[in-house]
Enzyme design. Structure first.
Site, PDB file in Angstrom:
ATOM      1  CG  ASP A 102      46.456  36.305  52.249  1.00 23.69           C
ATOM      2  OD1 ASP A 102      47.536  36.427  52.838  1.00 23.69           O
ATOM      3  OD2 ASP A 102      45.594  37.192  52.163  1.00 23.69           O
TER       4      ASP A 102
HETATM    5  N1  URA Z   1      47.204  41.317  50.235  1.00 24.66           N
HETATM    6  C1  URA Z   1      46.371  40.421  50.779  1.00 24.66           C
HETATM    7  O1  URA Z   1      45.505  40.779  51.550  1.00 24.66           O
HETATM    8  N2  URA Z   1      46.541  39.130  50.474  1.00 24.66           N
HETATM    9  C2  URA Z   1      47.465  38.687  49.604  1.00 24.66           C
HETATM   10  O2  URA Z   1      47.558  37.497  49.346  1.00 24.66           O
HETATM   11  C3  URA Z   1      48.313  39.637  49.039  1.00 24.66           C
HETATM   12  C4  URA Z   1      48.167  40.938  49.361  1.00 24.66           C
END
Ligand code: URA
Length: 234
Positions: A102
């Site tokens: 993310d």
């Molecule tokens: N899980 C999440 O919530 N975000 C990420 O970036 C990777 C795994």
């Protein structure tokens, strides 16, 4: 060399994706559309994918990047946000991210122009453990930890067994290490939310045995030969 291998070796995409492009009539060899799966190409042949001539077999590059917050895991962003490609712009080859983080998540992102390896590592059902350190609001009780380990419903999907340990419990927050094999959208954040602990900060510290270590945020390093061999063996 088979056409699909040639396209993958040029770092355009995986062999499987190359097969799709070939079947869809998006690949030309010496100016003629080639839809044959087993089509062979030789040195000197001109191969075009979606109208663009591709260069033969690029050197394979494998890097570990420490992604800072605020960078999106794409190669180009329609909203013109900063992307992980900007962070490896000093590498001449075009590298794709292996999986996604993310925008707000920091930490280890593998990037490579080896399309087959990238596809192999992210193929559903064949995923490696990815380890995250999460700072979460509130108390991480044993009961919540047990739920995370067993599997939680994150909205129509029950997660597979995970590894989870509390690294530190502060008065109003906890630092938790969690390892998961799946890669659903925002999975770690949704897993903690499902047990009542909102994620305040999330960092990926390892993909399988490949560790982030002391790599500074925004910096990258080449993977060692042993690390590349390890990834290929998975
Ligand atoms: N899980 C999440 O919530 N975000 C990420 O970036 C990777 C795994």
């Amino acid at each position: 060399m088979r056409l699909n291998k040639y396209i993958a070796a040029a770092g355009i995409c995986s062999r499987r994706k190359a097969d799709e492009l070939i079947a869809a009539g998006n690949v030309k060899v010496n100016g003629a559309v080639c839809r044959q799966m087993g089509c062979q190409v030789e040195e000197g042949d001109r191969v075009q994918v979606n109208g663009r001539t591709i260069e033969a077999a690029e050197k394979k590059v494998y890097v570990a990047l420490n992604k800072p917050a605020g960078y999106v895991t794409t190669l180009s962003d329609e909203k013109d946000r900063a992307t992980v490609a900007d962070l490896v712009a000093d590498i001449p080859q075009r590298l794709f991210p292996v999986g996604r983080l993310d925008a707000q998540t920091t930490g280890l992102l593998l990037m490579t122009n080896d399309g087959d390896l990238a596809q192999h590592l992210t193929h559903p059902g064949h995923e490696v453990y990815k380890t995250y350190v999460a700072l979460v609001a509130g108390v991480m009780s044993d009961a919540r930890l047990a739920k995370l380990r067993r599997g939680v419903d994150i909205g129509g999907f029950v997660t597979s067994p995970a590894k989870a340990t509390v690294l530190k419990q502060h008065p109003h927050s906890a630092l938790v290490e969690i390892s998961i094999r799946e890669g659903k959208n925002r999975q770690v954040r949704r897993m903690f939310a499902a047990v009542g602990n909102r994620v305040q900060a999330l960092e990926r510290v390892a993909v399988g045995n490949i560790r982030l270590g002391h790599l500074k945020e925004g910096h990258w390093r080449k993977l060692s030969r042993e690390e590349v061999e390890y990834l290929k063996s998975l």
